[in-house]
Design an enzyme around this catalytic site. Structure first.
Site, PDB file in Angstrom:
ATOM      1  N   PRO A   1     -16.110 -31.334 -63.252  1.00 36.54           N
ATOM      2  CA  PRO A   1     -15.712 -33.010 -62.868  1.00 36.54           C
ATOM      3  C   PRO A   1     -16.536 -33.781 -64.572  1.00 36.54           C
ATOM      4  O   PRO A   1     -17.536 -33.042 -64.709  1.00 36.54           O
ATOM      5  CB  PRO A   1     -16.603 -33.453 -62.321  1.00 36.54           C
TER       6      PRO A   1
ATOM      7  N   CYS B   1     -25.390 -36.819 -62.251  1.00 38.56           N
ATOM      8  CA  CYS B   1     -24.824 -37.544 -63.564  1.00 38.56           C
ATOM      9  C   CYS B   1     -26.338 -38.703 -64.240  1.00 38.56           C
ATOM     10  O   CYS B   1     -26.839 -39.682 -63.329  1.00 38.56           O
ATOM     11  CB  CYS B   1     -23.784 -38.610 -63.062  1.00 38.56           C
TER      12      CYS B   1
ATOM     13  N   ASN C   1     -24.488 -23.697 -63.350  1.00 39.62           N
ATOM     14  CA  ASN C   1     -23.942 -24.330 -64.111  1.00 39.62           C
ATOM     15  C   ASN C   1     -24.448 -25.106 -65.651  1.00 39.62           C
ATOM     16  O   ASN C   1     -26.357 -25.212 -64.914  1.00 39.62           O
ATOM     17  CB  ASN C   1     -23.283 -25.736 -63.164  1.00 39.62           C
ATOM     18  N   GLY C   2     -24.128 -24.684 -66.416  1.00 38.36           N
ATOM     19  CA  GLY C   2     -24.688 -25.336 -67.973  1.00 38.36           C
ATOM     20  C   GLY C   2     -24.617 -24.199 -68.747  1.00 38.36           C
ATOM     21  O   GLY C   2     -25.393 -22.622 -69.120  1.00 38.36           O
TER      22      GLY C   2
END
Length: 354
Positions: free
Chosen positions: A27, A114, A244-245
């Site tokens: 997202p 976030c 993720n990353g």
């Protein structure tokens, strides 16, 4: 898998059968909107798609709800699709999760990573890492809301269809809840933070392998994803772990999954200008095809989001689509001045005709 696993069980089984990791779309605010997701679903569909993050608090507000519902528009080609929500208020998360379930989403993801300061001031996003107790309350509330929403949805369908003996039963199972987070706030806190999240019975957990403090200023450290898998296994829970990353492409994702034991890989920035990312064998994309899809993307943006989102959002995509060949800079400069899909189509037509 958890009782709360929902569609994830099938996705995992399919990936295992094909001897590959689960590959999903991250997202990203003002990037993975309804228009871009439509294009991605057409040219390189991921196993699972996320919406942009949406404020659960705003969805519970009569003033904020109409605008935010635009961020929850999706097409059937995007399934399975997950709505990502953020909030630090269990009551708001419960209400918003029920709404998302009623809207027919396949899952709900809670943003607990976030680093945006405005989000953190609300106690949401990465701020959850500093308050595990509240984080668990929010997750529990999402599960309760998802169940309530599914039951209401089922009741509505029963009333509409007037079920009889020959009608298929309506699904009343709650949609699965997942979380996306980071390895810690100012330092690596996996050893304490991860068990708190895993104790809730979430179906999947995405680990962005940087701290909140690091933002994206340092290379992602995938050894932390490997440790997350080890912690999961030691606790004997079945939550899927997605890394993720800095994942670059399909081959890089497979390599990272193999090295860490992660069930899946989430791609973020690699999708910019590259709707073909999720093709295992990347097709040879010509400049003309790239420009054609860019125009199609622009037209989808105007169709789905025109009047709701600023057209300038598309310009970051033009920078990604148009690069790497002689004359690309001049074309980009012209596209930066475009204000409508018609402008973009005209500029591209003139460029191609030269």
């Amino acid at each position: 898998m958890n009782i709360n696993s929902g569609f994830w069980k099938k996705i995992k089984e399919q990936a295992v059968a094909e001897q590959r990791p689960i590959m999903v779309l991250a997202p990203m605010a003002n990037v993975t909107d309804a228009a871009f997701r439509r294009i991605i679903a057409k040219y390189g569909k991921p196993d699972v798609t996320w919406t942009e993050f949406v404020s659960a608090d705003g969805l519970c507000s009569p003033a904020g709800k109409p605008a935010l519902l635009r961020d929850l528009v999706y097409g059937e080609t995007e399934r399975p699709i997950i709505a990502q929500l953020f909030s630090s208020h269990p009551d708001k998360m419960r209400e918003a999760a029920a709404l998302v379930a009623e809207l027919g989403f396949d899952g709900i993801d809670i943003n607990m990573g976030c680093p945006d300061k405005s989000i953190e001031k609300q106690g949401a996003g990465a701020a959850h890492i500093k308050d595990p107790a509240r984080a668990k309350e929010v997750i529990a509330a999402a599960m309760e809301g998802a169940r309530a929403g599914m039951l209401k949805n089922a009741e509505n369908k029963k009333n509409a269809k007037k079920l009889d003996a020959n009608t298929q039963p309506v699904n009343t199972q709650p949609i699965p809840i997942s979380v996306k987070t980071r390895i810690g706030y100012s330092k690596n806190e996996l050893e304490t933070w991860l068990p708190e999240l895993l104790s809730t019975g979430i179906a999947a957990l995405t680990i962005h392998c940087r701290t909140r403090k690091e933002m994206s200023k340092v290379p992602a450290r995938w050894e932390h994803v490997k440790r997350a898998v080890e912690i999961r296994d030691s606790l004997k829970v079945s939550t899927l772990i997605l890394g993720n990353g800095d994942a670059l492409d399909w081959a890089d994702g497979e390599a990272k999954a193999h090295a860490t034991g992660a069930d899946g890989i989430m791609f973020g920035r690699a999708i910019f200008g590259n709707p073909w990312l999720f093709n295992k064998v990347r097709p040879d994309i010509s400049i003309l095809e790239r420009l054609r899809v860019m125009v199609e993307h622009t037209e989808a943006f105007e169709e789905l989001l025109g009047g709701f989102k600023n057209f300038a959002i598309m310009k970051k995509h033009y920078k990604a689509y148009v690069h790497g060949w002689d004359g690309a800079k001049e074309l980009r400069m012209r596209l930066m001045a475009a204000e409508t899909a018609k402008d973009v189509k005209t500029i591209v037509s003139e460029y191609v005709a030269k």
